[in-house]
Design an enzyme around this catalytic site. Structure first.
Site, short mmCIF file in Angstrom:
data_model
loop_
_atom_site.label_atom_id
_atom_site.label_comp_id
_atom_site.label_asym_id
_atom_site.label_seq_id
_atom_site.Cartn_x
_atom_site.Cartn_y
_atom_site.Cartn_z
N LYS A 35 0.85 -1.20 0.00
CA LYS A 35 0.00 0.00 0.00
C LYS A 35 0.88 1.24 0.00
O LYS A 35 1.82 1.33 0.80
CB LYS A 35 -0.91 -0.01 1.23
CG LYS A 35 -1.94 1.12 1.19
CD LYS A 35 -2.94 1.02 2.33
CE LYS A 35 -2.46 1.67 3.59
NZ LYS A 35 -2.16 3.09 3.49
N HIS A 37 1.31 5.71 -0.38
CA HIS A 37 0.78 7.09 -0.42
C HIS A 37 1.80 7.82 -1.29
O HIS A 37 2.75 8.43 -0.76
CB HIS A 37 0.76 7.71 0.98
CG HIS A 37 -0.38 7.27 1.84
ND1 HIS A 37 -1.69 7.56 1.52
CD2 HIS A 37 -0.42 6.61 3.02
CE1 HIS A 37 -2.49 7.08 2.47
NE2 HIS A 37 -1.74 6.49 3.39
N ASP A 66 -3.27 4.23 -1.83
CA ASP A 66 -4.27 4.63 -0.82
C ASP A 66 -4.60 6.12 -1.02
O ASP A 66 -4.28 6.96 -0.19
CB ASP A 66 -3.65 4.34 0.57
CG ASP A 66 -4.58 4.65 1.72
OD1 ASP A 66 -5.75 4.98 1.48
OD2 ASP A 66 -4.10 4.56 2.86
N LYS A 68 -7.63 7.57 -1.34
CA LYS A 68 -8.86 8.03 -0.67
C LYS A 68 -9.53 9.17 -1.44
O LYS A 68 -9.73 10.27 -0.93
CB LYS A 68 -8.58 8.47 0.77
CG LYS A 68 -8.11 7.34 1.66
CD LYS A 68 -8.08 7.76 3.13
CE LYS A 68 -7.59 6.68 4.05
NZ LYS A 68 -6.15 6.37 3.93
N ALA A 70 -12.35 11.50 -2.95
CA ALA A 70 -13.53 11.97 -2.18
C ALA A 70 -14.28 13.09 -2.89
O ALA A 70 -14.91 13.93 -2.23
CB ALA A 70 -13.09 12.42 -0.80
N ASP A 71 -14.25 13.14 -4.23
CA ASP A 71 -14.86 14.29 -4.92
C ASP A 71 -15.94 13.83 -5.91
O ASP A 71 -16.27 12.64 -5.96
CB ASP A 71 -13.75 15.09 -5.63
CG ASP A 71 -14.04 16.59 -5.65
OD1 ASP A 71 -15.21 16.97 -5.89
OD2 ASP A 71 -13.10 17.37 -5.44
N ILE A 72 -16.48 14.74 -6.70
CA ILE A 72 -17.49 14.36 -7.70
C ILE A 72 -16.84 13.50 -8.80
O ILE A 72 -15.61 13.51 -8.96
CB ILE A 72 -18.15 15.61 -8.33
CG1 ILE A 72 -17.11 16.47 -9.05
CG2 ILE A 72 -18.93 16.40 -7.29
CD1 ILE A 72 -17.71 17.48 -10.00
N ASN A 74 -16.51 13.58 -12.07
CA ASN A 74 -15.64 14.16 -13.10
C ASN A 74 -14.26 14.48 -12.53
O ASN A 74 -13.23 14.22 -13.16
CB ASN A 74 -16.29 15.43 -13.66
CG ASN A 74 -15.47 16.02 -14.78
OD1 ASN A 74 -15.22 15.37 -15.79
ND2 ASN A 74 -15.00 17.26 -14.59
N THR A 75 -14.23 15.03 -11.32
CA THR A 75 -12.94 15.41 -10.71
C THR A 75 -12.11 14.17 -10.38
O THR A 75 -10.91 14.14 -10.66
CB THR A 75 -13.19 16.26 -9.44
OG1 THR A 75 -13.96 17.40 -9.83
CG2 THR A 75 -11.89 16.71 -8.81
O1 S5P Z 1 -9.25 3.82 8.49
C1 S5P Z 1 -8.11 3.83 8.03
C2 S5P Z 1 -7.89 3.70 6.65
C3 S5P Z 1 -6.58 3.64 6.18
S1 S5P Z 1 -6.35 3.29 4.51
N1 S5P Z 1 -7.02 3.90 8.86
C4 S5P Z 1 -5.74 3.87 8.39
O2 S5P Z 1 -4.80 3.93 9.20
N2 S5P Z 1 -5.50 3.79 7.04
C5 S5P Z 1 -4.13 3.83 6.49
O3 S5P Z 1 -3.41 2.70 6.97
C6 S5P Z 1 -3.32 5.07 6.89
O4 S5P Z 1 -3.45 6.08 5.92
C7 S5P Z 1 -1.89 4.53 6.94
O5 S5P Z 1 -1.31 4.60 5.65
C8 S5P Z 1 -2.05 3.06 7.31
C9 S5P Z 1 -1.82 2.74 8.77
O6 S5P Z 1 -0.49 2.98 9.13
P1 S5P Z 1 0.09 2.56 10.58
O7 S5P Z 1 1.49 3.09 10.55
O8 S5P Z 1 -0.76 3.24 11.62
O9 S5P Z 1 0.01 1.05 10.64
#
Ligand code: S5P
Length: 251
Positions: A35, A37, A66, A68, A70-72, A74-75
């Site tokens: 996963k 970011h 990851d 996430k 969260a918009d309309i 088209n965006t």
């Molecule tokens: O509800 C959530 C959803 C996600 S995707 N809680 C979370 O912690 N996450 C993600 O999981 C968060 O953005 C981070 O990348 C990871 C947890 O990281 P940790 O270091 O706390 O295990």
């Protein structure tokens, strides 16, 4: 998961490309999913993606950005396909909040379905005081059921099977994945509202499929210690898989 006997996903939340790739190469053999970011990497350029894709092939894992959304519709379609990161071109899986309603799935599907990508909806969050409860969670599950050609599962803290189902719904062949973040074997939380449960709690007691672990594996220190990362990855992999095997043998 079956091929590699693992339900561990490592969340690689570090800001330097070198550390990001070193962690992935170290944990790669023990995970089903990495996963990312991608927008927190300070020295990002397109070679980071090339290398990530090479590691995905080398170690046989899928890539989950990851983002996430969260918009309309088209965006999010533009955010998913374009900009600096062009997420849809490399991430097998991404995720979205349900808050905008079904149009967010329609927008993302317009880009993701032709590329055979999968979407995860956030049905429950792990942070203290999260608003993702009750009818919100139920509606997120209904949104997923309506787009099973694209939505493959949930970020959640429990199995979602019967949630939001109406009488007469045919759920027999429903098999959404439940990915649980907020997993730790040593800590109960952090200073910013994160809450941790053990793999046994999330997989065996609550029926989730995949454990997502970040800092539990690579810690917080600036000095990356790949030996300890490997040791922790093995530890979480066996804790997660043991809990999964126990659950499956009971069902
Ligand atoms: O509800 C959530 C959803 C996600 S995707 N809680 C979370 O912690 N996450 C993600 O999981 C968060 O953005 C981070 O990348 C990871 C947890 O990281 P940790 O270091 O706390 O295990």
């Amino acid at each position: 998961m079956e091929r590699k006997q693992t339900n561990l996903s490592v969340s690689v939340d570090v800001t330097k490309a070198k550390d990001f790739l070193a962690i992935i190469d170290t944990v790669g053999p023990f995970v089903c999913l990495i996963k990312t970011h991608i927008d927190i990497i300070e020295d990002f350029d397109s070679t980071v993606i090339d290398r990530l894709q090479e590691l995905s092939k080398k170690h046989d894992f899928l890539i989950f950005e990851d983002r996430k959304f969260a918009d309309i519709g088209n965006t999010v379609a533009l955010q998913y396909s374009s900009g600096v990161y062009k997420i849809a071109s490399w991430a097998h899986i991404t995720n979205a909040h349900a808050v905008p309603g079904p149009s967010i799935v329609t927008g993302l599907a317009s880009i993701g379905v032709p590329l055979q990508r999968g979407l995860i909806l956030l049905a429950e969050m792990s942070s203290k005081g999260a608003l993702t409860t009750g009818s919100y969670t139920e509606d997120a599950v209904r949104m997923a059921r309506a787009r099973r050609d694209f939505v493959i599962g949930f970020i959640a803290q429990h199995r979602m099977e019967t949630i939001g189902a109406s009488e007469g719904d045919d759920l027999a062949d429903e098999d959404f994945l439940v990915l649980a973040p907020g997993v730790g074997l040593d800590a109960k939380g952090d200073a910013m509202g994160q809450q941790y449960r053990t793999p046994e709690e999330v997989v065996l007691a609550c029926g989730c499929d995949i454990i997502i672990v970040g800092r539990g594996i690579y810690g917080k220190s600036d000095q990356l210690n790949t030996e300890s990362v490997e040791e922790q990855a093995k530890r979480y992999r066996s804790a997660g898989w043991d809990a999964y095997k126990k659950r499956v043998s009971l069902s």
